[in-house]
Design a protein around this motif. Structure first.
Motif, mmCIF file in Angstrom:
data_model
loop_
_atom_site.group_PDB
_atom_site.id
_atom_site.type_symbol
_atom_site.label_atom_id
_atom_site.label_comp_id
_atom_site.label_asym_id
_atom_site.label_seq_id
_atom_site.Cartn_x
_atom_site.Cartn_y
_atom_site.Cartn_z
ATOM 1 N N VAL A 54 -21.288 -23.118 -2.897
ATOM 2 C CA VAL A 54 -21.197 -23.304 -4.351
ATOM 3 C C VAL A 54 -20.302 -22.219 -4.957
ATOM 4 C CG1 VAL A 54 -22.549 -23.139 -6.497
ATOM 5 C CG2 VAL A 54 -23.353 -24.582 -4.615
ATOM 6 N N THR A 55 -20.433 -20.999 -4.469
ATOM 7 C CA THR A 55 -19.599 -19.897 -4.958
ATOM 8 C C THR A 55 -18.134 -20.131 -4.598
ATOM 9 O OG1 THR A 55 -21.470 -18.380 -4.746
ATOM 10 C CG2 THR A 55 -19.273 -17.394 -4.875
ATOM 11 N N GLU A 56 -17.871 -20.484 -3.340
ATOM 12 C CA GLU A 56 -16.492 -20.740 -2.887
ATOM 13 C C GLU A 56 -15.844 -21.893 -3.649
ATOM 14 O OE1 GLU A 56 -14.555 -19.046 -0.619
ATOM 15 O OE2 GLU A 56 -16.185 -17.584 -0.600
ATOM 16 N N ALA A 57 -16.648 -22.885 -4.041
ATOM 17 C CA ALA A 57 -16.124 -24.053 -4.755
ATOM 18 C C ALA A 57 -15.997 -23.815 -6.252
ATOM 19 C CB ALA A 57 -17.025 -25.261 -4.495
ATOM 20 N N GLY A 58 -16.440 -22.652 -6.727
ATOM 21 C CA GLY A 58 -16.350 -22.360 -8.158
ATOM 22 C C GLY A 58 -17.319 -23.163 -9.006
ATOM 23 N N LEU A 59 -18.483 -23.489 -8.445
ATOM 24 C CA LEU A 59 -19.446 -24.326 -9.164
ATOM 25 C C LEU A 59 -20.653 -23.565 -9.713
ATOM 26 C CD1 LEU A 59 -19.418 -27.418 -6.768
ATOM 27 C CD2 LEU A 59 -18.439 -27.270 -9.076
ATOM 28 N N VAL A 60 -20.661 -22.239 -9.584
ATOM 29 C CA VAL A 60 -21.807 -21.461 -10.057
ATOM 30 C C VAL A 60 -22.009 -21.659 -11.565
ATOM 31 C CG1 VAL A 60 -22.759 -19.133 -10.361
ATOM 32 C CG2 VAL A 60 -21.643 -19.759 -8.213
ATOM 33 N N ASP A 61 -20.939 -21.565 -12.347
ATOM 34 C CA ASP A 61 -21.078 -21.733 -13.797
ATOM 35 C C ASP A 61 -21.609 -23.114 -14.148
ATOM 36 O OD1 ASP A 61 -20.229 -19.151 -14.277
ATOM 37 O OD2 ASP A 61 -18.160 -19.731 -14.759
ATOM 38 N N THR A 62 -21.164 -24.131 -13.429
ATOM 39 C CA THR A 62 -21.657 -25.489 -13.669
ATOM 40 C C THR A 62 -23.155 -25.561 -13.429
ATOM 41 O OG1 THR A 62 -19.532 -26.439 -13.021
ATOM 42 C CG2 THR A 62 -21.448 -27.913 -12.964
ATOM 43 N N LEU A 63 -23.625 -25.021 -12.307
ATOM 44 C CA LEU A 63 -25.050 -25.095 -11.985
ATOM 45 C C LEU A 63 -25.893 -24.084 -12.761
ATOM 46 C CD1 LEU A 63 -24.932 -25.913 -8.181
ATOM 47 C CD2 LEU A 63 -25.305 -27.458 -10.116
ATOM 48 N N ASN A 64 -25.239 -23.230 -13.534
ATOM 49 C CA ASN A 64 -25.928 -22.381 -14.497
ATOM 50 C C ASN A 64 -25.886 -23.013 -15.883
ATOM 51 O OD1 ASN A 64 -27.058 -20.117 -13.192
ATOM 52 N ND2 ASN A 64 -25.046 -19.174 -13.005
ATOM 53 N N GLY A 65 -25.142 -24.123 -16.021
ATOM 54 C CA GLY A 65 -24.965 -24.798 -17.305
ATOM 55 C C GLY A 65 -26.208 -25.561 -17.723
ATOM 56 N N PRO A 66 -26.106 -26.224 -18.876
ATOM 57 C CA PRO A 66 -27.282 -26.865 -19.471
ATOM 58 C C PRO A 66 -27.804 -28.101 -18.728
ATOM 59 C CG PRO A 66 -25.339 -27.342 -20.777
ATOM 60 C CD PRO A 66 -24.928 -26.352 -19.723
ATOM 61 N N GLY A 67 -26.948 -28.763 -17.948
ATOM 62 C CA GLY A 67 -27.424 -29.957 -17.248
ATOM 63 C C GLY A 67 -27.668 -31.090 -18.212
ATOM 64 N N PRO A 68 -28.607 -31.961 -17.911
ATOM 65 C CA PRO A 68 -29.539 -31.890 -16.788
ATOM 66 C C PRO A 68 -28.891 -32.352 -15.489
ATOM 67 C CG PRO A 68 -29.978 -33.893 -18.011
ATOM 68 C CD PRO A 68 -28.867 -33.159 -18.742
ATOM 69 N N PHE A 69 -29.359 -31.753 -14.392
ATOM 70 C CA PHE A 69 -28.876 -32.101 -13.057
ATOM 71 C C PHE A 69 -30.043 -32.401 -12.131
ATOM 72 C CE2 PHE A 69 -25.905 -28.722 -14.585
ATOM 73 C CZ PHE A 69 -24.769 -29.497 -14.720
ATOM 74 N N THR A 70 -29.794 -33.290 -11.207
ATOM 75 C CA THR A 70 -30.643 -33.436 -10.033
ATOM 76 C C THR A 70 -29.763 -33.017 -8.869
ATOM 77 O OG1 THR A 70 -31.913 -35.260 -10.974
ATOM 78 C CG2 THR A 70 -31.927 -35.052 -8.565
ATOM 79 N N VAL A 71 -30.218 -32.017 -8.123
ATOM 80 C CA VAL A 71 -29.444 -31.516 -6.989
ATOM 81 C C VAL A 71 -30.215 -31.795 -5.712
ATOM 82 C CG1 VAL A 71 -28.463 -29.479 -5.863
ATOM 83 C CG2 VAL A 71 -28.299 -29.734 -8.348
ATOM 84 N N PHE A 72 -29.546 -32.451 -4.778
ATOM 85 C CA PHE A 72 -30.081 -32.642 -3.431
ATOM 86 C C PHE A 72 -29.502 -31.502 -2.611
ATOM 87 C CE2 PHE A 72 -30.014 -36.883 -5.363
ATOM 88 C CZ PHE A 72 -31.366 -37.184 -5.271
ATOM 89 N N ALA A 73 -30.324 -30.480 -2.358
ATOM 90 C CA ALA A 73 -29.869 -29.210 -1.801
ATOM 91 C C ALA A 73 -30.040 -29.150 -0.287
ATOM 92 C CB ALA A 73 -30.637 -28.065 -2.454
ATOM 93 N N PRO A 74 -28.946 -29.181 0.470
ATOM 94 C CA PRO A 74 -29.041 -29.058 1.926
ATOM 95 C C PRO A 74 -29.426 -27.635 2.342
ATOM 96 C CG PRO A 74 -26.847 -29.847 1.258
ATOM 97 C CD PRO A 74 -27.565 -29.404 0.030
ATOM 98 N N THR A 75 -30.307 -27.540 3.298
ATOM 99 C CA THR A 75 -30.734 -26.243 3.825
ATOM 100 C C THR A 75 -29.671 -25.666 4.762
ATOM 101 O OG1 THR A 75 -31.778 -27.216 5.758
ATOM 102 C CG2 THR A 75 -33.172 -26.939 3.777
ATOM 103 N N ASN A 76 -29.880 -24.413 5.148
ATOM 104 C CA ASN A 76 -29.005 -23.802 6.155
ATOM 105 C C ASN A 76 -28.998 -24.636 7.429
ATOM 106 O OD1 ASN A 76 -28.572 -21.748 4.333
ATOM 107 N ND2 ASN A 76 -29.964 -20.313 5.336
ATOM 108 N N ARG A 77 -30.164 -25.126 7.837
ATOM 109 C CA ARG A 77 -30.238 -25.970 9.041
ATOM 110 C C ARG A 77 -29.400 -27.233 8.884
ATOM 111 N NH1 ARG A 77 -36.106 -26.038 11.882
ATOM 112 N NH2 ARG A 77 -35.407 -24.517 13.410
ATOM 113 N N ALA A 78 -29.365 -27.783 7.679
ATOM 114 C CA ALA A 78 -28.535 -28.969 7.426
ATOM 115 C C ALA A 78 -27.062 -28.632 7.651
ATOM 116 C CB ALA A 78 -28.756 -29.475 6.003
ATOM 117 N N PHE A 79 -26.632 -27.471 7.169
ATOM 118 C CA PHE A 79 -25.247 -27.045 7.374
ATOM 119 C C PHE A 79 -24.967 -26.737 8.847
ATOM 120 C CE2 PHE A 79 -25.210 -26.416 2.774
ATOM 121 C CZ PHE A 79 -23.941 -26.875 2.445
#
Length: 184
Positions: A54-79
């Motif tokens: 997320v940091t490398e893609a420049g999306l931190v500000d977006t995911l700190n934004g107002p949303g609303p968002f539903t995020v399907f978050a892959p774990t380290n094991r998924a990666f």
């Protein structure tokens, strides 16, 4: 699907996950409903690869934004299911990384009950359009929500309903990819 089955499926989906008021943990780190998705994820030891991406893609500000968002978050094991070579190439390509990551984000706040209801309303398979332009398909398998990407890759929700100030996170066991990126 009848009401009893929907209720049972929703209960199974959320089984083992504390309610947002109880501050559930993700990877052993407490999640706080008053914090944003990005702030909470940065504290979860099983989401460090996602946070890096997320940091490398420049999306931190977006995911700190107002949303609303539903995020399907892959774990380290998924990666870890992606080869090191493919993961390093992905992390080095901001545009491609941004597309992959935004294929895990929906511009709505959809908790487990809502997702299970949408699956039932659509006769067992609900299309999920993402911010990244991908369409995932949500189904139920034995009470677990399964997301299938456009390449036929399946991810299971392993923890649901982690409420954040700007949406909800559902932790998944596989990285989902846009069409044509099945080789990772």
């Amino acid at each position: 699907m009848n009401k009893i089955t929907l209720t049972t499926c929703a209960a199974l989906l959320a089984a083992g996950t504390a309610t947002a008021q109880d501050n559930p943990t993700v990877g052993g780190a407490e999640m706080f409903p008053e914090k944003t998705i990005a702030a909470n994820a940065s504290n979860a030891p099983n989401l460090t690869t996602l946070v890096t991406a997320v940091t490398e893609a420049g999306l931190v500000d977006t995911l700190n934004g107002p949303g609303p968002f539903t995020v399907f978050a892959p774990t380290n094991r998924a990666f870890e299911r992606i080869t090191d070579e493919s993961l390093n190439a992905l992390l080095a390509n901001e545009q491609q990384l941004r597309q992959v990551l935004t294929c895990h984000v929906v511009a709505a706040n959809a908790d487990a009950n809502a997702i299970v209801g949408m699956i039932a309303d659509d006769n067992g398979a609900h299309p999920v359009p993402t911010v990244g332009g991908c369409t995932l398909t949500a189904t139920l398998e034995g009470g677990t929500v399964v997301l299938t990407d456009e390449n036929g890759r399946e991810a299971r929700v392993i923890q649901s309903d982690v409420t954040q100030s700007n949406g909800v996170v559902h932790v998944i066991d596989r990285v989902l990819l846009p069409a044509g990126q099945a080789a990772m």
